[in-house]
Design a protein around this motif. Structure first.
Motif, short mmCIF file in Angstrom:
data_model
loop_
_atom_site.label_atom_id
_atom_site.label_comp_id
_atom_site.label_asym_id
_atom_site.label_seq_id
_atom_site.Cartn_x
_atom_site.Cartn_y
_atom_site.Cartn_z
N THR A 122 -1.47 -2.07 3.14
CA THR A 122 -0.88 -2.78 2.17
C THR A 122 -1.40 -2.02 0.81
O THR A 122 -0.62 -1.60 -0.12
CB THR A 122 -1.33 -4.05 1.93
N ILE A 123 -2.62 -1.60 0.81
CA ILE A 123 -3.24 -0.90 -0.56
C ILE A 123 -2.75 0.41 -0.40
O ILE A 123 -2.24 1.09 -1.44
CB ILE A 123 -4.99 -0.78 -0.37
N LEU A 124 -2.76 1.08 0.68
CA LEU A 124 -2.33 2.43 0.69
C LEU A 124 -0.84 2.49 0.10
O LEU A 124 -0.37 3.47 -0.21
CB LEU A 124 -2.28 3.16 2.09
N ASP A 125 -0.04 1.52 0.76
CA ASP A 125 1.63 1.39 0.35
C ASP A 125 1.54 1.33 -0.97
O ASP A 125 2.67 1.98 -1.87
CB ASP A 125 2.10 0.44 1.03
N GLU A 126 0.77 0.80 -1.81
CA GLU A 126 1.06 0.64 -3.31
C GLU A 126 0.68 1.79 -3.88
O GLU A 126 1.30 2.44 -4.91
CB GLU A 126 -0.09 -0.53 -3.77
N PHE A 127 -0.36 2.53 -3.49
CA PHE A 127 -0.37 3.88 -3.95
C PHE A 127 0.49 4.76 -3.86
O PHE A 127 1.13 5.59 -4.60
CB PHE A 127 -1.86 4.49 -3.66
#
Length: 118
Positions: free
Chosen positions: A106-111
């Motif tokens: 989820t964090i990586l998708d936001e980046f």
């Protein structure tokens, strides 16, 4: 994304490397701390990850130097390029073991969404 960081990290921002009239905004000792943590030549943003006792776990100098593989890794800065985002994911895995694979993604998708389009 912020709740995931807040559940796994205590985040502190130090103001360093300011110029001219903004030099007064720097945190006293911030530059020295950055250098002591391996960020003297890293540029900004530079991230360092410490455990609860202040022991360094990792920093954002994790990008391999492709033209010279024997050179020390460089700073990922704010992860935007695909390889930087992958490297940041490895930092998350190393420094926030309670994050599930799905939460980390989820964090990586936001980046990835925020990255400039190439």
């Amino acid at each position: 994304m912020k709740p995931l960081f807040d559940e796994n990290y205590v985040t502190r921002v130090l103001v360093v490397l300011e110029n001219g009239p903004k030099k007064v905004l720097e945190n006293p000792g911030g530059g020295e701390f950055m250098a002591a943590m391996g960020g003297a030549k890293s540029g900004l943003p530079f991230m360092v990850f410490l455990d609860a006792k202040g022991k360094k776990l990792a920093d954002s100098n994790v990008m391999p130097v492709l033209k010279n593989p024997t050179a020390p890794p460089t700073n990922i800065g704010c992860p935007a390029a695909p390889e930087e985002i992958v490297a940041f994911g490895e930092l998350l895995k190393k420094t926030a073991p309670r994050l599930s694979d799905a939460q980390r993604q989820t964090i990586l998708d936001e980046f990835t969404k925020a990255a400039p389009k190439r």
